[in-house]
Design a protein around this motif. Structure first.
Motif, PDB file in Angstrom:
ATOM      1  N   PRO A  52     -10.111  16.740 -84.549  1.00  0.00           N
ATOM      2  CA  PRO A  52     -10.150  16.764 -86.004  1.00  0.00           C
ATOM      3  C   PRO A  52      -9.852  15.418 -86.651  1.00  0.00           C
ATOM      4  O   PRO A  52     -10.194  15.204 -87.812  1.00  0.00           O
ATOM      5  CB  PRO A  52      -9.068  17.794 -86.366  1.00  0.00           C
ATOM      6  N   ASN A  53      -9.242  14.505 -85.909  1.00  0.00           N
ATOM      7  CA  ASN A  53      -8.842  13.232 -86.498  1.00  0.00           C
ATOM      8  C   ASN A  53      -9.370  12.021 -85.752  1.00  0.00           C
ATOM      9  O   ASN A  53      -8.900  10.901 -85.966  1.00  0.00           O
ATOM     10  CB  ASN A  53      -7.317  13.147 -86.557  1.00  0.00           C
ATOM     11  N   GLY A  54     -10.348  12.239 -84.859  1.00  0.00           N
ATOM     12  CA  GLY A  54     -10.887  11.099 -84.147  1.00  0.00           C
ATOM     13  C   GLY A  54     -11.694  11.500 -82.940  1.00  0.00           C
ATOM     14  O   GLY A  54     -11.997  12.689 -82.724  1.00  0.00           O
ATOM     15  N   ILE A  55     -12.030  10.504 -82.122  1.00  0.00           N
ATOM     16  CA  ILE A  55     -12.824  10.725 -80.915  1.00  0.00           C
ATOM     17  C   ILE A  55     -12.159  10.011 -79.747  1.00  0.00           C
ATOM     18  O   ILE A  55     -11.299   9.143 -79.925  1.00  0.00           O
ATOM     19  CB  ILE A  55     -14.270  10.210 -81.081  1.00  0.00           C
ATOM     20  N   TRP A  56     -12.569  10.403 -78.546  1.00  0.00           N
ATOM     21  CA  TRP A  56     -12.125   9.706 -77.339  1.00  0.00           C
ATOM     22  C   TRP A  56     -13.341   9.083 -76.680  1.00  0.00           C
ATOM     23  O   TRP A  56     -14.405   9.727 -76.575  1.00  0.00           O
ATOM     24  CB  TRP A  56     -11.453  10.666 -76.370  1.00  0.00           C
ATOM     25  N   ILE A  57     -13.189   7.841 -76.261  1.00  0.00           N
ATOM     26  CA  ILE A  57     -14.293   7.160 -75.593  1.00  0.00           C
ATOM     27  C   ILE A  57     -13.829   6.661 -74.231  1.00  0.00           C
ATOM     28  O   ILE A  57     -12.659   6.329 -74.026  1.00  0.00           O
ATOM     29  CB  ILE A  57     -14.849   5.988 -76.429  1.00  0.00           C
ATOM     30  N   ARG A  58     -14.792   6.634 -73.289  1.00  0.00           N
ATOM     31  CA  ARG A  58     -14.543   6.170 -71.918  1.00  0.00           C
ATOM     32  C   ARG A  58     -15.347   4.906 -71.673  1.00  0.00           C
ATOM     33  O   ARG A  58     -16.494   4.789 -72.112  1.00  0.00           O
ATOM     34  CB  ARG A  58     -14.935   7.258 -70.928  1.00  0.00           C
ATOM     35  N   SER A  59     -14.759   3.996 -70.942  1.00  0.00           N
ATOM     36  CA  SER A  59     -15.422   2.738 -70.632  1.00  0.00           C
ATOM     37  C   SER A  59     -16.710   2.976 -69.853  1.00  0.00           C
ATOM     38  O   SER A  59     -16.779   3.857 -68.984  1.00  0.00           O
ATOM     39  CB  SER A  59     -14.491   1.846 -69.817  1.00  0.00           C
ATOM     40  N   THR A  60     -17.715   2.177 -70.145  1.00  0.00           N
ATOM     41  CA  THR A  60     -18.936   2.182 -69.339  1.00  0.00           C
ATOM     42  C   THR A  60     -18.870   1.113 -68.255  1.00  0.00           C
ATOM     43  O   THR A  60     -19.813   0.960 -67.482  1.00  0.00           O
ATOM     44  CB  THR A  60     -20.169   1.936 -70.231  1.00  0.00           C
ATOM     45  N   GLN A  61     -17.769   0.362 -68.226  1.00  0.00           N
ATOM     46  CA  GLN A  61     -17.574  -0.680 -67.216  1.00  0.00           C
ATOM     47  C   GLN A  61     -16.192  -0.519 -66.576  1.00  0.00           C
ATOM     48  O   GLN A  61     -15.314  -1.364 -66.759  1.00  0.00           O
ATOM     49  CB  GLN A  61     -17.700  -2.074 -67.840  1.00  0.00           C
ATOM     50  N   PRO A  62     -15.966   0.584 -65.842  1.00  0.00           N
ATOM     51  CA  PRO A  62     -14.628   0.815 -65.284  1.00  0.00           C
ATOM     52  C   PRO A  62     -14.271  -0.207 -64.212  1.00  0.00           C
ATOM     53  O   PRO A  62     -15.139  -0.730 -63.516  1.00  0.00           O
ATOM     54  CB  PRO A  62     -14.751   2.217 -64.686  1.00  0.00           C
ATOM     55  N   ASP A  63     -12.969  -0.446 -64.110  1.00  0.00           N
ATOM     56  CA  ASP A  63     -12.489  -1.289 -63.012  1.00  0.00           C
ATOM     57  C   ASP A  63     -11.863  -0.386 -61.942  1.00  0.00           C
ATOM     58  O   ASP A  63     -11.845   0.831 -62.077  1.00  0.00           O
ATOM     59  CB  ASP A  63     -11.490  -2.338 -63.514  1.00  0.00           C
ATOM     60  N   ASP A  64     -11.350  -0.978 -60.899  1.00  0.00           N
ATOM     61  CA  ASP A  64     -10.700  -0.210 -59.842  1.00  0.00           C
ATOM     62  C   ASP A  64      -9.190  -0.356 -59.888  1.00  0.00           C
ATOM     63  O   ASP A  64      -8.504  -0.068 -58.899  1.00  0.00           O
ATOM     64  CB  ASP A  64     -11.217  -0.651 -58.468  1.00  0.00           C
ATOM     65  N   ASP A  65      -8.672  -0.776 -61.029  1.00  0.00           N
ATOM     66  CA  ASP A  65      -7.229  -0.927 -61.188  1.00  0.00           C
ATOM     67  C   ASP A  65      -6.647   0.420 -61.614  1.00  0.00           C
ATOM     68  O   ASP A  65      -6.906   0.894 -62.721  1.00  0.00           O
ATOM     69  CB  ASP A  65      -6.925  -1.997 -62.233  1.00  0.00           C
ATOM     70  N   GLU A  66      -5.857   1.047 -60.732  1.00  0.00           N
ATOM     71  CA  GLU A  66      -5.335   2.381 -61.023  1.00  0.00           C
ATOM     72  C   GLU A  66      -4.358   2.393 -62.182  1.00  0.00           C
ATOM     73  O   GLU A  66      -3.992   3.452 -62.687  1.00  0.00           O
ATOM     74  CB  GLU A  66      -4.683   2.973 -59.777  1.00  0.00           C
ATOM     75  N   ARG A  67      -3.899   1.240 -62.619  1.00  0.00           N
ATOM     76  CA  ARG A  67      -2.927   1.160 -63.719  1.00  0.00           C
ATOM     77  C   ARG A  67      -3.579   1.267 -65.086  1.00  0.00           C
ATOM     78  O   ARG A  67      -2.935   1.655 -66.066  1.00  0.00           O
ATOM     79  CB  ARG A  67      -2.142  -0.145 -63.633  1.00  0.00           C
ATOM     80  N   THR A  68      -4.842   0.922 -65.203  1.00  0.00           N
ATOM     81  CA  THR A  68      -5.496   0.862 -66.516  1.00  0.00           C
ATOM     82  C   THR A  68      -6.236   2.153 -66.806  1.00  0.00           C
ATOM     83  O   THR A  68      -7.044   2.614 -65.997  1.00  0.00           O
ATOM     84  CB  THR A  68      -6.491  -0.307 -66.583  1.00  0.00           C
ATOM     85  N   SER A  69      -5.971   2.728 -67.964  1.00  0.00           N
ATOM     86  CA  SER A  69      -6.775   3.868 -68.383  1.00  0.00           C
ATOM     87  C   SER A  69      -8.136   3.367 -68.814  1.00  0.00           C
ATOM     88  O   SER A  69      -8.267   2.335 -69.480  1.00  0.00           O
ATOM     89  CB  SER A  69      -6.108   4.598 -69.548  1.00  0.00           C
ATOM     90  N   GLU A  70      -9.164   4.107 -68.435  1.00  0.00           N
ATOM     91  CA  GLU A  70     -10.535   3.738 -68.805  1.00  0.00           C
ATOM     92  C   GLU A  70     -10.987   4.472 -70.064  1.00  0.00           C
ATOM     93  O   GLU A  70     -12.163   4.410 -70.421  1.00  0.00           O
ATOM     94  CB  GLU A  70     -11.484   4.054 -67.645  1.00  0.00           C
ATOM     95  N   SER A  71     -10.063   5.135 -70.740  1.00  0.00           N
ATOM     96  CA  SER A  71     -10.395   5.856 -71.968  1.00  0.00           C
ATOM     97  C   SER A  71      -9.361   5.545 -73.034  1.00  0.00           C
ATOM     98  O   SER A  71      -8.219   5.177 -72.727  1.00  0.00           O
ATOM     99  CB  SER A  71     -10.457   7.362 -71.720  1.00  0.00           C
TER     100      SER A  71
END
Length: 618
Positions: A52-71
């Motif tokens: 209701p207050n926004g959207i969620w987007i996911r990267s189209t260029q993910p990395d393999d770093d498990e620490r970084t969220s891709e969304s």
């Protein structure tokens, strides 16, 4: 929810794919974004969900770093009007850290989005499956949550003392998602995930149907009902709470411990102090555990000094004419087999939570004993000491106190000499009590808290004398979220419980110093876990032994309460060596008449505990 901000009109047009920044560069490898309070241009992302207050987007260029969220969450109330899941968009915006309380973690989000352009439509949107290993969609990583530690800032113990010695928002540690539960969930913030094999961890957490669950992954503390029990230094960081569905449907409000739910697909988001999953649509209940109620305890008093049954039960703000009386009576008579002595907590005065100066609880207690006599034929008697008006905590005017009900054909007070609310009890030579029954008090240690009720008893057969201490220590009110900013989390009231452990334990130690063979039972709502400092202190000072340990009850079955993501044990029974030496595996149990059932069948928020004990004089 954010404060209001200016709305942007979006012209959505097809544009070539180009990216000046990635989602991973925004979310970063720590809790706080390295780009916080900065602006960016040309971020590319796949729309995975709308709220209701926004959207969620996911990267189209993910990395393999498990620490970084891709969304990442894009906050704006109108941005989703002409977008659907499967759209790849580019946008400009700002990076913001938001929280509604300084006790919570910050949520990294994109604000002030502008120049939103649709690159393509109809792209596949796949959730990543928790408990599995993924590659490609968000890079290669293991999506199995850690099972014991919450944060590296807890120094190995989420219940460690002192509390609140550091803050996530100040230290901003590097995420280690394979080691720490909070880091794991933070590394998936904003991500579309799937939970398979969903198990409910109790009744809904609130009226909105928010529900703690775990899925098809490794867990610790698994009890026989399918719940997860708090263990030493382990409060189950592998769990997550199901929040409000994004499509406006409602989560079921009839869930019970161990219920199996349909698979959930939704967004991982930090909300109101906890990591949650916001389902695309509400799950449903697939099946429930059986039997609906536990079997009655096999422990039954024979009325002799070598076989008395004793129970402890917090019956939650119990008043006269209470609609829960039939349930409580059934629990005591059927499931506890009419114990010789019952340690009761949260007995309110005759007028309940009406603040009118009444402190007497004779009506309250007689309503229970009379109902028990009608049911069992046992002429239960009761004993308590009225508190000073509004001096013992609980609901204003309720004057909750500890009390005993007992079977007078089996036990009786030994040389009774009742104390008053202002009489301080003491151990006399013998040992005996200055007041029997009487209260242990040491102001200000028990200020605004229930004073332990001490009594000395004898068996009617004349072969046993024993002491009881009925406990209801200061509550955990004021605690912070286990997934909050202060580390280790604030354990509300722990300093007072430490002091109460010292006073209560020292009183008991005085009895044992005169007679090391004294039969002593301390039981009640200690408002703490056995492996946390107050109870470790109590056990050491008093010289008593934990009946859970003595009886060999499996650790995962040691629970009397459900709170948040776990089954917990706040209610305990401790005994002296003279009693402990005769306790076997079948002589002690927690009877889960409340933690297992639906709301309409709940008599109290606590389960009762019952034991068969030998108190013969030696």
């Amino acid at each position: 929810m954010k404060f209001s901000q200016s709305l942007v009109a979006f012209g959505l047009i097809l544009a070539p794919l180009a990216s000046a920044i990635t989602v991973a560069e925004i979310t970063g490898t720590k809790y706080l974004s390295p780009l916080s309070r900065s602006t960016f241009t040309n971020l590319t992302g796949l729309v995975t969900a709308k709220g209701p207050n926004g959207i969620w987007i996911r990267s189209t260029q993910p990395d393999d770093d498990e620490r970084t969220s891709e969304s990442v969450y894009v906050f704006n109330r109108t941005i989703g009007a002409n977008l659907v899941a499967g759209d790849i968009i580019t946008l400009d915006g700002s990076v913001t850290e938001f929280r509604s309380s300084n006790a919570f973690l910050f949520l990294t989000e994109v604000t002030n989005p502008s120049n939103v352009q649709v690159v393509s439509k109809g792209n596949p949107v796949e959730p990543v499956v928790l408990g599995a290993r993924t590659s490609g969609i968000i890079g290669a990583r293991d999506l199995t949550p850690p099972t014991e530690q919450y944060s590296g800032l807890d120094n190995g113990d989420v219940f460690g003392v002192p509390n609140n010695v550091s803050r996530v928002s100040e230290v901003n540690p590097q995420l280690e998602p394979r080691l720490y539960g909070m880091d794991f969930w933070e590394s998936l913030s904003g991500e579309l995930v799937a939970i398979q094999g969903v198990t409910a961890l109790g009744r809904p957490a609130n009226r909105f149907g928010d529900q703690w669950v775990y899925g098809n992954w490794t867990v610790t503390g698994l009890n026989s009902r399918g719940g997860l029990t708090v263990l030493d230094r382990d409060s189950n960081p592998e769990t997550i709470i199901v929040g409000s569905p994004l499509d406006g449907t409602r989560n079921p409000n009839t869930t019970k411990l161990g219920d199996s739910l349909t698979d959930i697909i939704g967004i991982v988001q930090y909300n109101f102090g906890f990591y949650s999953i916001l389902p695309l649509t509400a799950p449903t209940i697939k099946s429930s555990r059986s039997p609906a109620l536990p079997p009655p305890s096999q422990i039954k008093s024979k009325g002799r000094c070598n076989n008395l049954s004793m129970a402890s039960y917090n019956i939650e703000n119990f008043t006269p004419n209470n609609p829960r009386i039939p349930l409580v009576v059934d629990h005591i008579a059927t499931y506890l087999n009419s114990p010789s002595v019952v340690f009761l907590q949260e007995i309110q005065d005759n007028s309940g939570a009406t603040n009118n100066g009444i402190v007497d609880a004779n009506l309250t207690l007689s309503s229970l004993t009379q109902a028990l006599e009608s049911r069992t034929g046992i002429p239960y008697a009761f004993v308590d000491v009225d508190p000073v008006n509004n001096a013992d905590g609980g609901e204003p005017g309720g004057n909750i106190r500890n009390a005993y009900i007992y079977n007078p054909t089996q036990v009786r007070l030994y040389k009774p000499n009742p104390g008053s609310s202002t009489d301080l009890n003491a151990v006399l030579p013998g040992p005996s009590l200055l007041f029997n029954p009487g209260r242990i008090d040491s102001s200000p240690v028990f200020a605004s808290s229930r004073k332990p009720l001490v009594a000395q008893w004898e068996t009617v057969d004349g072969k046993g004398i024993f002491f009881t201490i009925n406990v209801h220590w200061t509550s955990k009110g004021g605690s912070s979220s286990l997934q909050g900013d202060p580390r280790p989390p604030v354990n509300g009231g722990i300093e007072k419980r430490n002091a109460q452990a010292n006073v209560t334990g020292s009183f008991i130690a005085q009895i044992l110093s005169q007679n090391p063979n004294a039969a002593i039972i301390a039981a009640g709502d200690f408002n703490e876990f056995a492996s946390v400092e107050p109870l470790e202190l109590f056990e050491r000072i008093s010289g008593l032994r934990d009946l859970d340990v003595v009886s060999g009850l499996p650790e995962a079955e040691r629970y009397t309460y459900t709170f948040g993501s776990s089954q917990q044990q706040l209610d305990h029974m401790y005994v002296s060596d003279a009693v402990a030496k005769f306790v076997g595996r079948k002589d002690f149990e927690h009877v889960h008449v409340n933690t297992w059932v639906a709301n309409e069948n709940v008599a109290s928020d606590h389960d009762p505990t019952v034991a068969s004990l030998n108190v013969c004089t030696r």
